[in-house]
Design a protein around this motif. Structure first.
Motif: not given
Length: 289
Positions: A221-226, A167-169, A174-176
């Motif tokens: 979930a830890a925020g490492h990408g999609l 959530k919020g990633y 930035p998309e790049g």
């Protein structure tokens, strides 16, 4: 109509020969032929073409196979309950992928275990495909088309996927700079990844590869990408948000129920199979296609 005739119809349809159906039903081939003829007469329909190489379903017969199969299952369940032989004894070994086993199938199997006091489970929760011919398992749920010959397989459903991020990633990063967590190195994983690249119109850096969806979910979930995850797993995770969905079902994954023919008539195995089938019927519609 004699509902028991449907058992003969299903057996001939699946075996393709009178002799094969007779062996399966422990009847002589003349009895099988007579019951099929009685069913055709009652229905006023020609169900099989009698060929030298075996009995081939007509178009009318092909259309009736799915319906007859469901009715046969219900009739057999009714007969077992009426005769008091629904009690199963012994151990049933069940091979099921870990995540699907825990999240989708365990609750229904637990209900059966509660009702059948003499039944035991041995759960093989591994991504490694169990060899049913070697009795590594009695019944299996597989997320890939069964390749081993001589097994009875039934497609239960297709599970839908989506691309998720913490959530919020997508607002924070930035998309790049987005990255991607890949699920395994198998052919289906490569196909999934190519689909994601098509949806994004570009490739993302991949620094994490895992051979199971639960690990991918943990990194995402830890925020490492999609990450590309099954919806039944990711939609219920409050840490995640869906970036985009596979609405047309282009990368939905089939779920198969597989059993060895020698084990299919075991009361315990039959009840486990029925429970697994009922489970897939109750999966929310948004999770399957």
């Amino acid at each position: 109509m004699n509902w028991n005739d449907l058992r003969f119809f299903v057996a001939v349809a699946e075996e393709g020969t009178l002799s094969g159906a007779a062996r399966r039903l422990s009847k002589d081939h003349t009895t099988v032929a007579r019951r099929i003829e009685a069913l055709e007469t009652h229905l006023g329909a020609h169900l099989f073409d009698r060929l030298a190489t075996g009995w081939k379903l007509t178009d009318a017969g092909e259309n009736l196979v799915p319906v007859a199969g469901r009715i046969e299952e219900d009739v057999l369940a009714f007969e077992r309950q009426a005769r008091g032989d629904e009690t199963a004894h012994g151990v049933v070994r069940i091979s099921v992928p870990p995540a699907a086993g825990r999240l989708l199938f365990a609750p229904r199997l637990a209900e059966l275990l509660r009702d059948q006091r003499h039944l035991e489970y041995e759960i093989i929760g591994s991504s490694v495909v169990a060899n049913l011919a070697r009795r590594e398992a009695d019944v299996a749920v597989r997320m890939a088309t069964p390749a081993q010959s001589g097994l009875i397989a039934r497609k239960l459903t297709h599970l839908r996927y989506g691309v998720y991020a913490a959530k919020g990633y997508t607002e924070r990063v930035p998309e790049g700079d987005w990255e991607f967590c890949a699920d395994g190195s198998f052919s289906f994983g490569h196909y999934q990844q190519a689909w994601v690249w098509k949806m994004l119109n570009r490739q993302l850096p991949v620094r994490v590869r895992a051979d199971d969806s639960q690990t991918v979910r943990a990194f995402v979930a830890a925020g490492h990408g999609l990450g590309l995850l099954p919806r039944y797993m990711a939609d219920v995770d409050d840490r995640l948000e869906r970036v985009f969905d596979d609405a047309p079902g282009e990368i939905s994954k089939p779920v198969w129920l597989v059993v060895h023919p020698d084990m299919r008539r075991s009361p315990g195995v039959r009840m486990v199979m029925d429970a697994l089938i009922k489970t897939t019927e109750s999966i929310p519609a948004e999770f399957k296609s």
